[in-house]
Design a protein around this motif. Structure first.
Motif, PDB file in Angstrom:
ATOM      1  N   SER A 280      -0.053 -11.921 -17.471  1.00 42.06           N
ATOM      2  CA  SER A 280       0.575 -11.225 -16.554  1.00 42.06           C
ATOM      3  C   SER A 280       0.925 -11.504 -15.545  1.00 42.06           C
ATOM      4  O   SER A 280       0.688 -13.091 -14.856  1.00 42.06           O
ATOM      5  CB  SER A 280      -0.620 -10.530 -15.750  1.00 42.06           C
ATOM      6  N   LYS A 281       1.922 -11.678 -15.509  1.00 44.79           N
ATOM      7  CA  LYS A 281       3.135 -12.747 -14.100  1.00 44.79           C
ATOM      8  C   LYS A 281       3.143 -11.720 -13.017  1.00 44.79           C
ATOM      9  O   LYS A 281       3.078 -12.296 -11.886  1.00 44.79           O
ATOM     10  CB  LYS A 281       4.462 -12.925 -14.745  1.00 44.79           C
TER      11      LYS A 281
ATOM     12  N   CYS B  50      -7.455   2.600 -17.246  1.00 40.13           N
ATOM     13  CA  CYS B  50      -6.450   1.663 -16.633  1.00 40.13           C
ATOM     14  C   CYS B  50      -5.278   2.874 -15.916  1.00 40.13           C
ATOM     15  O   CYS B  50      -4.960   3.647 -15.826  1.00 40.13           O
ATOM     16  CB  CYS B  50      -5.704   1.767 -17.852  1.00 40.13           C
ATOM     17  N   VAL B  51      -4.981   1.834 -13.895  1.00 40.38           N
ATOM     18  CA  VAL B  51      -4.094   2.338 -14.257  1.00 40.38           C
ATOM     19  C   VAL B  51      -2.791   1.347 -13.966  1.00 40.38           C
ATOM     20  O   VAL B  51      -2.621   0.159 -14.353  1.00 40.38           O
ATOM     21  CB  VAL B  51      -4.128   2.211 -11.961  1.00 40.38           C
ATOM     22  N   PHE B  52      -1.855   1.887 -14.688  1.00 36.17           N
ATOM     23  CA  PHE B  52      -0.609   1.492 -14.983  1.00 36.17           C
ATOM     24  C   PHE B  52       0.724   1.925 -14.171  1.00 36.17           C
ATOM     25  O   PHE B  52       1.103   2.659 -14.413  1.00 36.17           O
ATOM     26  CB  PHE B  52      -0.197   2.152 -16.798  1.00 36.17           C
ATOM     27  N   ASP B  53       0.921   0.854 -13.715  1.00 34.91           N
ATOM     28  CA  ASP B  53       2.421   1.000 -12.733  1.00 34.91           C
ATOM     29  C   ASP B  53       3.676   0.709 -13.870  1.00 34.91           C
ATOM     30  O   ASP B  53       3.600  -0.125 -14.485  1.00 34.91           O
ATOM     31  CB  ASP B  53       2.471   0.670 -11.132  1.00 34.91           C
ATOM     32  N   GLY B  54       4.539   1.588 -13.060  1.00 36.78           N
ATOM     33  CA  GLY B  54       6.540   0.714 -13.439  1.00 36.78           C
ATOM     34  C   GLY B  54       6.817   1.571 -13.225  1.00 36.78           C
ATOM     35  O   GLY B  54       7.204   2.577 -12.481  1.00 36.78           O
TER      36      GLY B  54
ATOM     37  N   LEU C 135      -2.629  -2.927 -15.847  1.00 35.68           N
ATOM     38  CA  LEU C 135      -1.778  -2.682 -16.669  1.00 35.68           C
ATOM     39  C   LEU C 135      -0.358  -2.424 -15.251  1.00 35.68           C
ATOM     40  O   LEU C 135       0.286  -1.272 -15.588  1.00 35.68           O
ATOM     41  CB  LEU C 135      -1.526  -2.548 -17.377  1.00 35.68           C
ATOM     42  N   HIS C 136       0.898  -3.911 -15.143  1.00 31.57           N
ATOM     43  CA  HIS C 136       2.186  -3.542 -14.978  1.00 31.57           C
ATOM     44  C   HIS C 136       3.008  -3.488 -15.775  1.00 31.57           C
ATOM     45  O   HIS C 136       3.643  -4.519 -16.605  1.00 31.57           O
ATOM     46  CB  HIS C 136       1.946  -4.388 -14.290  1.00 31.57           C
TER      47      HIS C 136
END
Length: 260
Positions: free
Chosen positions: A88-89, A136-140, A37-38
């Protein structure tokens, strides 16, 4: 983890160009049942973005739809899947050539596979085919700023990547641009020095001794917020970071018991 949760969310945060998306995609490929998830997929429309120093500011909390982030994380915890309406873009953006060798990735995949086998600590955490707990890997870039404090209870494992100003600037300037809701964005001249780095400093200086984001992290903050970070200080290479992250996640995930 409560019985209703179907996913473990690991947050990867750090300055723009600290390696978050590269690490997220590698972890997705190494751990079974993992997905990404971005945070960048929650930008508001360009017309709603604030301006800073005469430039559109994509690097602040005001540019993000925080309620939509929380809504998506709740969905992920409840269903173990990405929201069906998420387009997702960020996945359309290139992160360049992988800095980790195929051999290392294969070795880490084998390490995780052994960990998930019967009799080992990871058995039935990610690979129970009837009802797996997914990763879920959430990057931000802002996950551990005070401006996103409402998001943090929805992140189970927290990782911070550190990068120097020089490395962040060089990496960001090497990018061609970013796919957006409206089309494509390319940093205008001066964007890194006027927006990206000053915003990162302002949002994260509270975590560092003497407010120096290239210095030492405050133990009291990272302990209180339960944030892990790769050993070695600034600009740790991705092979070292990935190996450390895989071991950390196996250790942390082993604490989650599959609930009936």
């Amino acid at each position: 983890m409560t019985a209703s949760r179907k996913a473990v969310v690991v947050g990867l945060s750090g300055c723009s160009s600290s390696g978050k998306t590269t690490l997220a995609r590698l972890l997705r490929d190494i751990f079974p049942s993992a997905f990404v998830l971005h945070e960048d997929d929650f930008y508001k429309a360009e017309i709603e973005l604030p301006k800073n120093n005469g430039l559109l500011d994509w690097d602040c909390a005001e540019s993000l739809s925080i309620p939509d982030i929380i809504k998506s994380l709740k969905h992920i915890h409840g269903s173990g899947t990405l929201p069906p309406d998420l387009d997702s873009k960020e996945d359309q953006n290139s992160v360049g050539e992988c800095p980790v060798s195929d051999t290392t990735v294969a070795e880490l995949k084998a390490r995780v596979k052994t960990w998930t086998e019967e009799g080992n600590a990871g058995h039935r955490i990610l690979t129970d085919t009837s009802d797996p707990i997914r990763l879920c890997v959430f990057d931000g870039f802002l996950l551990y700023s005070k401006s996103l404090i409402s998001v943090q209870p929805h992140i189970d494992i927290k990782i911070l990547l550190r990068v120097s100003y020089a490395k962040a600037k060089a990496r960001r300037e090497a990018r061609s641009g970013y796919v957006t809701l409206e089309g494509f964005w390319k940093d205008p001249p001066g964007y890194i020095d006027k927006i990206v780095w000053p915003n990162y400093v302002e949002d994260h200086k509270f975590m560092f001794e003497g407010d120096d984001v290239e210095g030492e992290l405050k133990k009291s903050v990272v302990d209180d917020w339960k944030i892990a970070f790769p050993p070695g200080g600034l600009d740790v290479d991705m092979t070292t970071t990935l190996t450390w992250a895989v071991e950390l996640l196996m250790e942390k995930l082993s604490g989650y018991v599959k609930l009936a």
